[in-house]
Motif scaffolding. Sequence first.
Motif, short mmCIF file in Angstrom:
data_model
loop_
_atom_site.label_atom_id
_atom_site.label_comp_id
_atom_site.label_asym_id
_atom_site.label_seq_id
_atom_site.Cartn_x
_atom_site.Cartn_y
_atom_site.Cartn_z
N ASN A 156 1.85 16.45 26.57
CA ASN A 156 0.98 15.07 26.70
C ASN A 156 0.08 15.23 25.65
OD1 ASN A 156 -0.80 17.11 27.79
ND2 ASN A 156 -1.48 15.84 29.56
N ARG A 157 -0.05 16.50 24.84
CA ARG A 157 -0.85 16.25 23.69
C ARG A 157 -0.28 16.60 22.27
NH1 ARG A 157 -5.09 20.20 24.33
NH2 ARG A 157 -4.41 21.01 26.31
N ALA A 158 1.17 16.81 22.58
CA ALA A 158 1.97 17.17 21.39
C ALA A 158 2.98 16.02 21.07
CB ALA A 158 2.99 18.15 21.81
N ASN A 159 1.91 14.69 20.67
CA ASN A 159 2.85 13.51 20.36
C ASN A 159 2.08 12.86 19.47
OD1 ASN A 159 1.17 11.59 21.97
ND2 ASN A 159 1.53 13.05 23.31
N SER A 160 2.57 11.74 18.82
CA SER A 160 1.79 11.28 17.77
C SER A 160 0.69 10.33 18.04
CB SER A 160 3.16 10.22 16.88
OG SER A 160 3.88 10.92 16.31
N GLN A 161 0.81 9.59 19.37
CA GLN A 161 -0.12 8.90 19.79
C GLN A 161 -1.46 9.56 20.19
OE1 GLN A 161 -0.37 5.45 19.65
NE2 GLN A 161 -2.58 5.76 20.28
N TYR A 162 -1.32 10.77 20.85
CA TYR A 162 -2.28 11.68 21.16
C TYR A 162 -3.15 12.07 19.59
CZ TYR A 162 -5.30 15.27 22.75
OH TYR A 162 -6.47 15.97 23.40
N PHE B 223 3.32 25.45 21.56
CA PHE B 223 3.50 24.13 22.30
C PHE B 223 4.48 24.29 23.50
CE2 PHE B 223 2.81 22.87 17.64
CZ PHE B 223 1.81 21.82 17.88
N ILE B 224 3.85 24.60 24.51
CA ILE B 224 4.67 25.27 25.78
C ILE B 224 5.83 24.35 26.12
CG2 ILE B 224 2.94 26.59 26.42
CD1 ILE B 224 1.96 24.72 28.55
N ASP B 225 5.95 22.93 25.85
CA ASP B 225 6.68 22.09 26.40
C ASP B 225 7.50 21.53 25.15
OD1 ASP B 225 5.98 21.99 29.08
OD2 ASP B 225 4.11 20.78 28.30
N GLY B 226 7.39 22.16 23.82
CA GLY B 226 8.09 21.54 22.84
C GLY B 226 7.09 20.63 22.22
N VAL B 227 7.74 20.16 20.89
CA VAL B 227 7.06 19.33 20.08
C VAL B 227 8.18 18.72 19.15
CG1 VAL B 227 6.35 20.87 18.26
CG2 VAL B 227 5.31 18.63 18.67
N ASP B 228 8.35 17.44 18.67
CA ASP B 228 9.09 16.83 17.79
C ASP B 228 8.93 17.65 16.40
OD1 ASP B 228 10.51 15.35 15.89
OD2 ASP B 228 9.77 13.30 16.78
N ASN B 229 10.16 17.95 15.81
CA ASN B 229 10.02 18.77 14.34
C ASN B 229 9.46 18.05 13.38
OD1 ASN B 229 10.92 21.38 15.18
ND2 ASN B 229 13.05 20.63 14.96
N ALA B 230 9.35 16.72 13.46
CA ALA B 230 8.84 15.61 12.66
C ALA B 230 7.45 15.84 12.37
CB ALA B 230 9.45 14.38 12.92
N ILE B 231 6.78 16.30 13.57
CA ILE B 231 5.37 16.53 13.47
C ILE B 231 4.79 17.56 13.67
CG2 ILE B 231 4.91 14.00 14.14
CD1 ILE B 231 4.41 15.03 16.92
N ARG B 232 5.54 18.90 13.84
CA ARG B 232 5.37 20.08 14.19
C ARG B 232 4.18 20.47 13.29
NH1 ARG B 232 7.01 24.51 17.10
NH2 ARG B 232 8.73 23.41 17.85
N HIS B 233 4.41 20.59 12.16
CA HIS B 233 3.41 21.16 10.98
C HIS B 233 2.07 20.44 10.98
CE1 HIS B 233 1.91 23.38 7.69
NE2 HIS B 233 1.63 22.15 7.18
N PHE B 234 2.10 19.36 11.23
CA PHE B 234 0.90 18.31 11.14
C PHE B 234 0.02 18.80 12.48
CE2 PHE B 234 -1.99 15.06 12.09
CZ PHE B 234 -2.40 14.59 11.01
N ALA B 235 0.80 18.65 13.56
CA ALA B 235 0.37 19.17 14.90
C ALA B 235 -0.45 20.40 15.03
CB ALA B 235 1.44 18.93 15.78
#
Length: 337
Positions: free
Chosen positions: A239-245, A134-146
């Motif tokens: 832009n892909r490391a988020n819940s909506q995507y 995740f080159i721009d980071g990702v919310d830890n709450a969804i990191r594993h699922f993502a």
Amino acid sequence: MDWEKKIDYSLVICTFNPDKRILQRCLEAVWQLDTTGISTEVILVDNNSDLPLHQQSYIKIFEEKIPGMHILLVPEQGVNYARMAAIEKAAGNYIVYFDYDNEPESDYLQELKKLNEQFPAVAAWGPGKVTVDFIDGVDNAIRHFASMAFQQREEQTVRTARENSWQSCYPFGTGLCTTASLLKEFVQLARQGRFTASGRKGNKLSSGEDTQMVLHCISKGYAAGVSPALKLTHIIPQNRANSQYLQRLLYGTFICYETCLLQVFPEQKKTLEQKIMPRWKFSRKSLKKFIRARWSKDPHKMFDLVEFIATNAGTYAALNKPVPLPVNQIVRILKVE
């Protein structure tokens, strides 16, 4: 390029308005591939980018650096059209797909060569080791699922199967290597309307063409599998490391599976007819899950809802049955189509 020369592996990279940071890493990794004793070509597909790839200076540099690299312009929008055009153009005995956000390890082709020699009955291989960056980071709450959604894998052994339904060891599109003759046959059938999975196009995130390519190999009597010796990094921007995507990705993945399966194995229709969820039950369970997900702060509740709806709606779609109105309304509210 000398098209009469024998080509072992055709490497295909499909792009549309690529993020320069990511495509650069992909091409750098392709340049670093160990091709000792292996003849290759690299087909970089420009699927009608706003700024054509051949006009971009960094692409020109890689054209000079990477042996056998050429750009193929495919005006018809959609990754499936891009892939089919590349398959028809490919001269290799095997075709390897690297999405433009893939960064293969330098020994990828050497390990593929070993696998193809050792397991001639396996027609489709994928990486058993996939690391998600995740080159721009990702919310830890969804990191594993993502990470799981973006195909992270940690296989310890070679695994293969030859079942006419999706198996956990079947390879995804990321780094997929397939026998070229089978893919060319697949394209012919797709052109004739036998296979209709469109792949990702614009904002739609359906990805069924990967599934159908692998299942087509199975239908021809071959196996498919993954190996831990095949390693790559999957590069994911913000832009892909988020819940909506992720919700849209889930929907696009699960909505098309049963149709993909049925088009390859029509005999599965009776099984689908037996497993389809009654309309009243589908509607009721969807509404219950929707209410719980809306009131919950846990993003995984929403992921569970989307997967449930897409999986069951996919069965309805495969059997040409209308999805219940309440379910369609939820899909519109979620904006996942």
